[in-house]
Design a protein around this motif. Structure first.
Motif, mmCIF file in Angstrom:
data_model
loop_
_atom_site.group_PDB
_atom_site.id
_atom_site.type_symbol
_atom_site.label_atom_id
_atom_site.label_comp_id
_atom_site.label_asym_id
_atom_site.label_seq_id
_atom_site.Cartn_x
_atom_site.Cartn_y
_atom_site.Cartn_z
ATOM 1 N N ILE A 210 -44.865 145.815 -91.324
ATOM 2 C CA ILE A 210 -44.834 145.306 -89.952
ATOM 3 C C ILE A 210 -44.192 143.918 -89.879
ATOM 4 N N LEU A 211 -43.511 143.676 -88.783
ATOM 5 C CA LEU A 211 -42.951 142.363 -88.469
ATOM 6 C C LEU A 211 -44.050 141.320 -88.383
ATOM 7 N N SER A 212 -43.754 140.083 -88.781
ATOM 8 C CA SER A 212 -44.655 138.953 -88.542
ATOM 9 C C SER A 212 -44.203 138.210 -87.292
ATOM 10 N N ASN A 213 -45.160 137.892 -86.432
ATOM 11 C CA ASN A 213 -44.827 137.133 -85.225
ATOM 12 C C ASN A 213 -44.845 135.621 -85.442
ATOM 13 N N LEU A 214 -45.127 135.207 -86.680
ATOM 14 C CA LEU A 214 -44.951 133.792 -87.003
ATOM 15 C C LEU A 214 -43.493 133.604 -87.421
ATOM 16 N N ALA A 215 -42.644 133.446 -86.423
ATOM 17 C CA ALA A 215 -41.189 133.402 -86.657
ATOM 18 C C ALA A 215 -40.756 131.988 -87.020
ATOM 19 N N ASP A 216 -41.301 131.465 -88.137
ATOM 20 C CA ASP A 216 -41.029 130.074 -88.488
ATOM 21 C C ASP A 216 -39.661 129.868 -89.133
ATOM 22 N N LEU A 217 -38.893 130.938 -89.296
ATOM 23 C CA LEU A 217 -37.496 130.806 -89.717
ATOM 24 C C LEU A 217 -36.551 130.838 -88.510
ATOM 25 N N ARG A 218 -37.118 130.974 -87.336
ATOM 26 C CA ARG A 218 -36.330 131.135 -86.114
ATOM 27 C C ARG A 218 -36.796 130.106 -85.078
ATOM 28 N N LEU A 219 -36.672 128.834 -85.435
ATOM 29 C CA LEU A 219 -37.145 127.755 -84.572
ATOM 30 C C LEU A 219 -36.076 127.362 -83.560
ATOM 31 N N ALA A 220 -36.543 126.933 -82.408
ATOM 32 C CA ALA A 220 -35.654 126.370 -81.379
ATOM 33 C C ALA A 220 -36.125 124.967 -81.059
ATOM 34 N N ARG A 221 -35.175 124.095 -80.751
ATOM 35 C CA ARG A 221 -35.483 122.690 -80.475
ATOM 36 C C ARG A 221 -34.738 122.213 -79.237
ATOM 37 N N ALA A 222 -35.363 121.309 -78.516
ATOM 38 C CA ALA A 222 -34.706 120.669 -77.372
ATOM 39 C C ALA A 222 -35.080 119.197 -77.369
ATOM 40 N N ARG A 223 -34.174 118.376 -76.873
ATOM 41 C CA ARG A 223 -34.377 116.924 -76.840
ATOM 42 C C ARG A 223 -33.850 116.365 -75.531
ATOM 43 N N CYS A 224 -34.431 115.249 -75.121
ATOM 44 C CA CYS A 224 -33.905 114.541 -73.954
ATOM 45 C C CYS A 224 -34.193 113.046 -74.101
ATOM 46 N N ARG A 225 -33.423 112.258 -73.409
ATOM 47 C CA ARG A 225 -33.593 110.799 -73.410
ATOM 48 C C ARG A 225 -33.423 110.329 -71.970
ATOM 49 N N ILE A 226 -34.442 109.681 -71.430
ATOM 50 C CA ILE A 226 -34.468 109.363 -70.006
ATOM 51 C C ILE A 226 -34.601 107.855 -69.801
ATOM 52 N N HIS A 227 -33.699 107.314 -69.006
ATOM 53 C CA HIS A 227 -33.774 105.887 -68.667
ATOM 54 C C HIS A 227 -34.954 105.663 -67.735
ATOM 55 N N PRO A 228 -35.702 104.568 -67.893
ATOM 56 C CA PRO A 228 -36.882 104.342 -67.048
ATOM 57 C C PRO A 228 -36.585 104.319 -65.556
ATOM 58 N N ASN A 229 -35.373 103.928 -65.173
ATOM 59 C CA ASN A 229 -35.020 103.916 -63.745
ATOM 60 C C ASN A 229 -35.135 105.303 -63.119
ATOM 61 N N CYS A 230 -34.966 106.337 -63.930
ATOM 62 C CA CYS A 230 -35.036 107.715 -63.436
ATOM 63 C C CYS A 230 -36.471 108.185 -63.220
ATOM 64 N N LEU A 231 -37.441 107.409 -63.688
ATOM 65 C CA LEU A 231 -38.835 107.815 -63.633
ATOM 66 C C LEU A 231 -39.618 107.126 -62.519
ATOM 67 N N THR A 232 -38.965 106.252 -61.780
ATOM 68 C CA THR A 232 -39.647 105.486 -60.738
ATOM 69 C C THR A 232 -40.300 106.388 -59.700
ATOM 70 N N MET A 233 -41.532 106.016 -59.306
ATOM 71 C CA MET A 233 -42.265 106.748 -58.274
ATOM 72 C C MET A 233 -42.672 105.776 -57.173
ATOM 73 N N LYS A 234 -43.225 106.295 -56.123
ATOM 74 C CA LYS A 234 -43.572 105.490 -54.952
ATOM 75 C C LYS A 234 -44.432 104.287 -55.312
ATOM 76 N N ASP A 235 -45.467 104.506 -56.081
ATOM 77 C CA ASP A 235 -46.413 103.427 -56.393
ATOM 78 C C ASP A 235 -46.330 102.948 -57.832
ATOM 79 N N PHE A 236 -45.290 103.386 -58.566
ATOM 80 C CA PHE A 236 -45.188 103.031 -59.974
ATOM 81 C C PHE A 236 -43.740 102.714 -60.340
ATOM 82 N N SER A 237 -43.552 101.672 -61.130
ATOM 83 C CA SER A 237 -42.211 101.374 -61.631
ATOM 84 C C SER A 237 -41.856 102.384 -62.721
#
Length: 422
Positions: A210-237
């Motif tokens: 049977i197949l193993s569902n622990l597919a640790d040879l088939r990893l996927a990755r994603a990354r992001c980098r966000i400037h703080p100016n993009c995170l500003t909210m009404k009551d928060f810098s």
């Protein structure tokens, strides 16, 4: 010139029409999404046993995604309010700083073959490894089409368990590159093929293949980098929001009770795409949570830090065994339309999309949780479901939902009370 409405402001027919104009989808795809020509009883009867019909879930389109420079609209199937909106919002924040970068491993899956009642474990291991090339050649002959596409057998590993509750065991790991499939059928077929020969050279008895569902040879990755100016909210810098997100993420790093919920939120997004594309969400869930617990304690699948330039950096890594061929991905009309909408060219690309959605979902959740609270946005959407459960229809759904939110009491009894006066 009239201002173009945002996607969420459109009616369902208008959204479908915009999707059609913005993509390579055809009228048949639109009908599959709308349910007009989606999964039929006849198809369902051939997909599972004892079918009595079909069960529908909402499908929505997450907006604002940019992954490896490619703009995407991502279909998500889920019943929970606020998930599609959160993914879209998280993707919007990331897009302001350039979008997601993602990558994934080759689509290699592990098949396990269990042997018991072996006279000599070490000798059996020696016999198998001495004939590895011959065994892999047998596997390659099972599916020559897969081999012609660049896939096929990669390796054969032997694991010995001298002591188990059922006695000594030898477990073979067959590593198979399954290309654009999820891989279960290919691996299980290959294991069945080599079982008689393995029995012969080991003197043992084959049990599970049977197949193993622990597919640790088939990893996927994603990354992001966000400037703080993009995170500003009404009551928060932006800087304050950034610090709060990092603090919230650190909570999940040290506390398994929080890590489980942190990861559940990630899987809200990933599962919704897995289901929309006709893939096995139970397999993806099992693999993800096993990966999160690989060091003995459950850890968050994502990580958030502040870099030396004061930007928020997010990353995610997890097993993602999802295919674009075979199974429901080719049988279900909605799944076919979903893959076509994203213009996915490989299983690796689909895994990268899913990882990015999970990271976007996590960002939106952490931002809300650490600032105004998760309930503000979620309960507005939840109020609609409560309104419908109370018996509201048509325009009264939005009226009742608005009054429930304004009253601050979103309960079925309160909804019924208000509905009497509408």
């Amino acid at each position: 010139m009239a201002e173009t409405k945002k996607f969420y402001q459109l009616t369902i027919p208008e959204r479908l029409e915009r999707l059609k104009s913005d993509s390579r989808l055809e009228e048949s795809d639109m009908k599959a999404f709308s349910g007009e020509t989606g999964l039929t009883n006849d198809i369902a009867d051939h997909m599972i046993e004892n079918a009595i019909g079909v069960f529908s879930l909402p499908i929505g389109i997450a907006q604002n995604f940019r992954i490896n420079g490619k703009a995407l609209q991502i279909p998500m199937v889920i019943e929970e309010p606020s998930v599609v909106a959160a993914a879209s919002n998280g993707a919007r924040l990331v897009a302001l700083s350039g979008g997601f970068e993602a990558d994934s491993d080759e689509p290699r899956m592990i098949g396990q073959l269990q042997l018991v009642h072996i006279p000599d474990l070490e000798q059996a291991k020696t016999n198998v490894l001495a004939r590895k090339e011959q065994i892999l050649k047998m596997v390659a002959e099972v599916d020559p089409v897969l081999v012609s596409l660049g896939g096929g057998p990669v390796d054969l590993q032997v694991r010995l368990f001298p002591q188990t509750p059922a006695g000594p065991m030898m477990i073979l790991h067959l590593i198979l590159d399954v290309r654009d499939a999820m891989g279960a059928n290919a691996i299980n077929t290959a294991l069945e093929k080599i079982s008689p020969y393995i029995t012969e050279i080991t003197g043992g008895a084959v049990r599970l293949r049977i197949l193993s569902n622990l597919a640790d040879l088939r990893l996927a990755r994603a990354r992001c980098r966000i400037h703080p100016n993009c995170l500003t909210m009404k009551d928060f810098s932006g800087e304050e929001v950034l610090d709060r997100i990092v603090e919230a993420a650190a909570f999940a790093e040290v506390d398994p009770y929080r890590a489980v919920t942190h990861n559940k939120g990630i899987m809200n997004g990933i599962d919704a795409v897995v289901i929309a594309t006709g893939n096995d969400w139970r397999a993806v869930e099992a693999g993800a949570h096993a990966w999160a617990s690989r060091d003995g304690v459950i850890r968050p699948l994502s990580h958030w830090t502040k870099d030396s330039e004061g930007c928020l950096c997010g990353s995610i890594e997890l097993p993602l065994a999802a295919g674009i061929v075979g199974g429901a991905t080719r049988v279900h009309p909605g799944a076919r339309a979903a893959l076509k909408l994203m213009n996915v060219s490989s299983s690796k690309e689909l895994a990268q999309i899913m990882a990015s959605v999970g990271l976007a979902q996590n960002l939106a959740a952490l931002r809300a949780l650490s600032t105004e609270g998760i309930q503000k946005g979620h309960m507005i959407l939840h109020a609609r479901q409560v309104a419908m459960a109370a018996g509201a229809t048509g325009e009264k759904i939005e009226q009742l939902a608005a009054e429930l939110v304004q009253s601050g009491t979103i309960r079925i009894d309160r909804a019924k009370e208000i509905l009497k006066n509408l």
